[in-house]
Design an enzyme around this catalytic site. Structure first.
Site, PDB file in Angstrom:
ATOM      1  N   ASP A  37     -97.368  67.513  22.804  1.00  0.00           N
ATOM      2  CA  ASP A  37     -97.011  68.294  21.510  1.00  0.00           C
ATOM      3  C   ASP A  37     -95.307  68.119  21.474  1.00  0.00           C
ATOM      4  O   ASP A  37     -94.869  67.876  22.574  1.00  0.00           O
ATOM      5  CB  ASP A  37     -97.392  69.573  21.455  1.00  0.00           C
ATOM      6  CG  ASP A  37     -97.351  70.165  19.979  1.00  0.00           C
ATOM      7  OD1 ASP A  37     -96.390  70.194  19.450  1.00  0.00           O
ATOM      8  OD2 ASP A  37     -98.416  70.299  19.584  1.00  0.00           O
ATOM      9  N   ASP A  63     -93.270  63.308  20.896  1.00  0.00           N
ATOM     10  CA  ASP A  63     -93.129  63.521  19.546  1.00  0.00           C
ATOM     11  C   ASP A  63     -93.695  61.986  19.193  1.00  0.00           C
ATOM     12  O   ASP A  63     -93.364  60.812  19.495  1.00  0.00           O
ATOM     13  CB  ASP A  63     -91.505  63.074  19.009  1.00  0.00           C
ATOM     14  CG  ASP A  63     -91.150  62.826  17.830  1.00  0.00           C
ATOM     15  OD1 ASP A  63     -92.290  62.940  16.983  1.00  0.00           O
ATOM     16  OD2 ASP A  63     -89.861  63.113  17.326  1.00  0.00           O
ATOM     17  N   VAL A  64     -94.979  61.958  18.353  1.00  0.00           N
ATOM     18  CA  VAL A  64     -95.586  60.818  18.101  1.00  0.00           C
ATOM     19  C   VAL A  64     -94.928  59.806  17.265  1.00  0.00           C
ATOM     20  O   VAL A  64     -95.358  58.558  17.019  1.00  0.00           O
ATOM     21  CB  VAL A  64     -97.068  61.009  17.352  1.00  0.00           C
ATOM     22  CG1 VAL A  64     -97.885  61.757  18.546  1.00  0.00           C
ATOM     23  CG2 VAL A  64     -96.770  61.725  16.058  1.00  0.00           C
ATOM     24  N   ASN A  90    -104.053  63.665  16.494  1.00  0.00           N
ATOM     25  CA  ASN A  90    -104.163  65.067  15.666  1.00  0.00           C
ATOM     26  C   ASN A  90    -102.913  65.458  15.213  1.00  0.00           C
ATOM     27  O   ASN A  90    -102.649  66.221  14.130  1.00  0.00           O
ATOM     28  CB  ASN A  90    -104.582  66.216  16.735  1.00  0.00           C
ATOM     29  CG  ASN A  90    -104.596  67.578  16.196  1.00  0.00           C
ATOM     30  OD1 ASN A  90    -105.213  67.958  15.351  1.00  0.00           O
ATOM     31  ND2 ASN A  90    -103.445  68.199  16.591  1.00  0.00           N
ATOM     32  N   TYR A 156     -98.747  63.852   1.709  1.00  0.00           N
ATOM     33  CA  TYR A 156     -99.632  64.135   2.530  1.00  0.00           C
ATOM     34  C   TYR A 156    -100.747  63.542   2.233  1.00  0.00           C
ATOM     35  O   TYR A 156    -101.615  62.760   2.981  1.00  0.00           O
ATOM     36  CB  TYR A 156     -99.618  65.526   2.575  1.00  0.00           C
ATOM     37  CG  TYR A 156    -100.627  66.325   3.511  1.00  0.00           C
ATOM     38  CD1 TYR A 156    -100.234  66.286   4.884  1.00  0.00           C
ATOM     39  CD2 TYR A 156    -102.007  66.394   3.349  1.00  0.00           C
ATOM     40  CE1 TYR A 156    -101.455  66.610   6.059  1.00  0.00           C
ATOM     41  CE2 TYR A 156    -103.059  66.982   4.197  1.00  0.00           C
ATOM     42  CZ  TYR A 156    -102.828  67.027   5.586  1.00  0.00           C
ATOM     43  OH  TYR A 156    -103.604  67.413   6.436  1.00  0.00           O
ATOM     44  N   ILE A 189    -108.522  74.690   7.212  1.00  0.00           N
ATOM     45  CA  ILE A 189    -108.777  75.513   8.477  1.00  0.00           C
ATOM     46  C   ILE A 189    -107.605  76.333   8.630  1.00  0.00           C
ATOM     47  O   ILE A 189    -106.440  76.131   8.614  1.00  0.00           O
ATOM     48  CB  ILE A 189    -108.628  74.438   9.539  1.00  0.00           C
ATOM     49  CG1 ILE A 189    -109.717  73.426   9.260  1.00  0.00           C
ATOM     50  CG2 ILE A 189    -109.100  75.169  10.850  1.00  0.00           C
ATOM     51  CD1 ILE A 189    -111.348  73.644   9.191  1.00  0.00           C
ATOM     52  N   THR A 191    -105.181  77.641  10.508  1.00  0.00           N
ATOM     53  CA  THR A 191    -104.134  77.167  11.592  1.00  0.00           C
ATOM     54  C   THR A 191    -102.651  77.689  11.226  1.00  0.00           C
ATOM     55  O   THR A 191    -102.534  77.930  10.010  1.00  0.00           O
ATOM     56  CB  THR A 191    -104.131  75.669  11.751  1.00  0.00           C
ATOM     57  OG1 THR A 191    -103.737  75.043  10.654  1.00  0.00           O
ATOM     58  CG2 THR A 191    -105.747  74.934  12.034  1.00  0.00           C
TER      59      THR A 191
END
Ligand code: NAP
Length: 255
Positions: A37, A63-64, A90, A156, A189, A191
């Site tokens: 993460d 960091d993806v 994810n 998004y 969800i 979160t």
């Protein structure tokens, strides 16, 4: 014997929300988990919780959206844990919620960099390790917003639609290598991502009630609802499943 006993699993964005629940459940079911993460403190806390429960996990800052970092971290994970069987793509961000004609190029690119390029970079750099292992399972977090529309968060929606079809292309490409690729499509969800959205709208309880009402089942989901699906796709129970879309949405898309 756990459902993913002996497997090595990488989870991106594993410090909070769905990623955290997935790390905890994968570890409980016997996987060695690479928690990654951009939030170091929260990620370390997840590792500590897994270890306190008798599981095995290590944390990497990742960091993806940074390809060099992805390449370096995945090599280190392979080095330290010996192989890579599972990748849970994810990490994701919601981005701005404005009509399309008001969105700047920078705002559009920010969402694509994490949600689309991040999945691309992580998939690209895990494939050679999975080929070495001789099989693998890649699980991409798309969304109900990658299947149906709603009048909000245009970048998004675009990013999650991209992830849906990237999943199917990669499933086809790597089936011969016994690497399975599937997408998961959560409804709302509860979160930090959704809680932050609720806070930005003012009355958190009111927003939560409004979100509850969007799901025929009568309420918003919780991170474990998704983590159970992720463990299924990570395990050999799903060995004949690839290129599929696992919708976990309390009936949101059933109407
Ligand atoms: P979350 O609560 O925001 O957790 C996501 C984690 O990923 C956070 O720790 C976040 O850090 C981290 N992250 C953000 N950018 C990153 C990057 N560039 N590299 C690595 N990590 C990064 O999100 P969530 O609700 O659990 O969502 C997880 C995934 O499920 C996302 O892909 C999301 O789009 C998808 N999803 C969620 C829902 C939902 O209702 N929650 C529904 C459908 C799909 P920061 O907090 O600093 O950003």
């Amino acid at each position: 014997m756990g459902r993913v006993e002996g497997k090595v699993a990488i989870v991106t964005g594993g410090a909070l929300g769905i990623g955290k629940a997935s790390c905890l459940l994968l570890a409980k079911e016997g996987a060695k988990v690479a928690v990654t993460d951009i939030l170091d403190k929260e990620g370390q806390k997840v590792v500590k919780e897994i270890k306190n429960n008798g599981g095995m996990a290590l944390f990497w800052h990742l960091d993806v959206s940074n390809e060099k970092e992805v390449q370096k971290v995945f090599a280190d994970i392979h080095n330290k844990l010996g192989k890579i069987d599972v990748l849970v793509n994810n990490a994701g961000i919601a981005g701005v919620s404005k009509p399309t004609h008001e969105i700047t190029e920078e705002e559009w690119d920010k969402v694509m960099a994490v949600n689309v390029k991040g999945v691309f970079f992580c998939t690209k750099h895990v494939i050679p390790f999975m080929k070495k292992t001789g099989d693998g399972s890649i699980i991409n977090l798309s969304s109900i917003y990658g299947i149906v529309s709603s009048p909000d968060v245009p970048p998004y929606h675009a990013s999650k639609g991209a992830v849906r079809i990237m999943t199917k292309t990669d499933a086809f490409l790597y089936a011969k290598d016994k690497i399975r690729v599937n997408s998961v499509h959560p409804g709302f969800i509860w979160t930090p991502m959704v809680e932050n959205y609720a806070k930005s709208q003012g009355n958190v309880e009111e927003v939560r009630k409004m979100l509850d009402n969007l799901h025929p089942i009568g309420h918003i989901g919780e991170p474990d609802d998704i983590a159970y699906g992720i463990v299924y796709l990570a395990s050999d129970e799903s060995k004949f499943v690839t290129g599929s879309e696992l919708v976990i949405d309390g009936g949101y898309t059933a109407r």
